[in-house]
Design a protein around this motif. Structure first.
Motif, short mmCIF file in Angstrom:
data_model
loop_
_atom_site.label_atom_id
_atom_site.label_comp_id
_atom_site.label_asym_id
_atom_site.label_seq_id
_atom_site.Cartn_x
_atom_site.Cartn_y
_atom_site.Cartn_z
N ASP A 117 -9.33 6.37 2.89
CA ASP A 117 -8.86 5.57 1.76
C ASP A 117 -10.07 4.96 1.06
O ASP A 117 -10.89 4.30 1.69
CB ASP A 117 -7.93 4.47 2.27
CG ASP A 117 -7.18 3.78 1.14
OD1 ASP A 117 -6.98 4.42 0.08
OD2 ASP A 117 -6.77 2.62 1.31
N GLU A 190 0.48 -0.56 -2.11
CA GLU A 190 -0.69 -0.29 -2.94
C GLU A 190 -0.44 1.01 -3.68
O GLU A 190 -0.22 2.06 -3.06
CB GLU A 190 -1.98 -0.22 -2.09
CG GLU A 190 -2.40 -1.59 -1.59
CD GLU A 190 -3.81 -1.62 -0.99
OE1 GLU A 190 -4.31 -0.55 -0.58
OE2 GLU A 190 -4.41 -2.70 -0.95
N GLU A 192 -1.45 4.15 -5.27
CA GLU A 192 -2.63 5.01 -5.21
C GLU A 192 -2.22 6.45 -5.48
O GLU A 192 -1.04 6.79 -5.51
CB GLU A 192 -3.28 4.94 -3.81
CG GLU A 192 -3.61 3.51 -3.37
CD GLU A 192 -4.54 3.44 -2.16
OE1 GLU A 192 -5.16 4.46 -1.81
OE2 GLU A 192 -4.64 2.34 -1.59
N ASP A 224 -0.11 3.04 -0.07
CA ASP A 224 -0.86 2.54 1.09
C ASP A 224 -0.29 1.19 1.48
O ASP A 224 -0.77 0.14 1.04
CB ASP A 224 -2.35 2.45 0.73
CG ASP A 224 -3.17 1.87 1.86
OD1 ASP A 224 -2.74 1.99 3.03
OD2 ASP A 224 -4.23 1.29 1.58
N LYS A 244 -3.18 -1.79 7.92
CA LYS A 244 -3.01 -0.58 7.11
C LYS A 244 -2.44 0.59 7.89
O LYS A 244 -1.82 1.47 7.30
CB LYS A 244 -4.38 -0.15 6.56
CG LYS A 244 -5.06 -1.20 5.69
CD LYS A 244 -4.49 -1.16 4.30
CE LYS A 244 -5.32 -2.01 3.36
NZ LYS A 244 -4.88 -1.86 1.97
N GLY A 334 -7.52 4.47 -3.49
CA GLY A 334 -7.60 3.01 -3.58
C GLY A 334 -6.61 2.55 -4.63
O GLY A 334 -6.21 3.33 -5.52
N THR A 335 -6.20 1.30 -4.52
CA THR A 335 -5.20 0.73 -5.43
C THR A 335 -5.64 0.90 -6.88
O THR A 335 -6.78 0.59 -7.23
CB THR A 335 -5.02 -0.76 -5.12
OG1 THR A 335 -4.75 -0.89 -3.74
CG2 THR A 335 -3.89 -1.35 -5.93
CA CA Z 1 -5.70 1.08 -0.09
#
Ligand code: CA
Length: 401
Positions: A117, A190, A192, A224, A244, A334-335
């Motif tokens: 991630d 999140e 992504e 995520d 996570k 990633g977000t």
């Molecule tokens: Ca993330």
């Protein structure tokens, strides 16, 4: 067209994404989405139109199909595009080749060996830095030099439609010096996108930004799931762990890089200049509209094009030390947050650490995600009348076990 495709379908003739599905009477196999149907590739193979073994289409994942290489898989896609538009094609008048999506169950499209991630949205990294550290120095000194990432957990990646349980763990209550144990009180999504690696490397090999596209098979929507209270207590010094690894959710159809080619755009200017191994040529970002809904309320509208670091840079960085990658590996972006407050890709940012609760259509409000909530992410690209979409990743949150 030999099959009806509704206007505005994510799965237009321009898309042809690959996935793994099963039906009541038959186990997992490969298919492509077209309109509201699935074209059963295992059945298409019986027509003798492919020059590879049938087994690769009858597996529980697409890994062996992807391993045939893009010269084969891209040709399969373009052939299907031609056949679906040709009334005299081998697929014409063969309704047994098509399954209604509503009558099929979707599965994870690939066997995911490893999952990484990244943390590549400058807006997201800045927002989180402001909240958790120093508003004046929100970005850490390395952020504009390194596509920051961590190794996640592949075992808990699930496909859209699979409910997840609220995680339990250690958290540090406000104004306390002793941690407590219990269900997370700050469960978050999140927004992504994830890309699926399409070609193996050996240890010691590197992938340049120029070569990266050869190693990316396609993309999915990626949620995520994150437990902010667990994260806050555990993340120093080694980064995310139990906050996570309890669950991540993906959409079932892999949209190929070929299908996304028309939607390439330039990324943000990178200043300071990156090191030579991260430099790249051409357009490496993609204009993909993204939305998140909690139950029936849209809470976020973002776009994949906002990413500061692109996928080619992520892959070049991931392998620059000789780390090997495998077909089916998942790399999440990633977000994905934008500049506007309604484009933030997590509840942490949308509700700004609980200080600005988000209003839902039913009159309730959310700072984070409640038990019983369903979080749905959708995404599509559209240009010159061509629409290529991802469908959705939709996940219901159940109480802690
Ligand atoms: Ca993330």
């Amino acid at each position: 067209m030999i099959i009806n495709v509704p206007e505005n379908s994510d799965f237009s003739i321009h898309n042809i994404p690959f996935g793994i599905f099963s039906t009541k009477n038959r186990s997992k196999r490969a298919g492509v989405a077209i309109g509201e149907h699935i074209l059963d590739l295992a059945e298409v193979h019986k027509l003798g139109v492919f020059n590879f073994e049938a087994e690769v289409l009858n597996r529980a994942d697409l890994n062996d199909f992807i391993a045939l290489g893009k010269s084969v898989t891209s040709e399969v896609r373009t052939n299907i595009q031609h056949w679906l538009q040709d009334d005299n094609s081998p697929l014409a008048n063969k309704s047994e080749l098509f399954v209604k999506q509503a009558e099929a169950q979707m599965h994870l499209p690939v066997c995911i060996g490893d999952y990484t991630d990244f943390y590549s949205s400058i807006e997201h990294a800045t927002n989180v830095g402001k909240m958790f550290r120093d508003p004046e120095n929100a970005l850490l000194p390395n952020w504009k030099h390194i596509p920051v990432g961590y190794h996640g957990r592949a075992s808990s990646i699930v496909v859209s439609g699979k409910a997840i349980h609220r995680p339990k763990g250690q958290t540090l209550p406000k104004n306390s010096s002793e941690p407590v144990f219990g269900p997370s009180q700050r469960l978050d999504f999140e927004l992504e996108m994830g890309f699926v690696v399409g070609k193996n490397t050996n240890m010691g090999d590197t992938i340049s930004t120029n070569q990266a596209n050869d190693y990316i098979f396609g993309l999915v929507l990626f949620n995520d799931w994150s437990a902010r209270d667990i994260q806050k207590w555990e993340y120093v010094p080694l980064g995310p762990f139990l906050a996570k690894n309890f669950a991540s959710s993906i959409s079932p159809w892999i949209v190929t890089l070929d299908a996304l080619e028309p939607f390439k755009v330039a990324g943000p200017k990178q200043e300071p200049k990156v090191l030579p191994y991260l430099a790249y040529e051409g357009e490496k970002n993609y204009d993909i509209n993204l939305e998140v809904a909690i139950n029936d309320t849209k809470v976020c509208q973002s776009n994949f094009k906002y990413m500061y670091w692109n996928m080619a840079q992520q892959l070049a960085h991931h392998t620059v030390n000789g780390c090997n990658v495998h077909i089916g590996d998942m790399m999440a972006s990633g977000t994905i947050s934008g500049k506007n407050e309604n484009s933030y890709g997590s509840m942490l940012e949308l509700a700004w650490m609980g200080t600005k609760p988000v209003q839902l259509n039913d009159g309730t409000e959310r700072k984070f995600i409640n038990d019983g909530d369903t979080v749905t992410m959708t995404g599509y690209a559209e240009k010159d009348g061509k629409r290529v979409g991802f469908g959705e990743v939709s996940t219901k949150v159940l109480p802690a076990k």
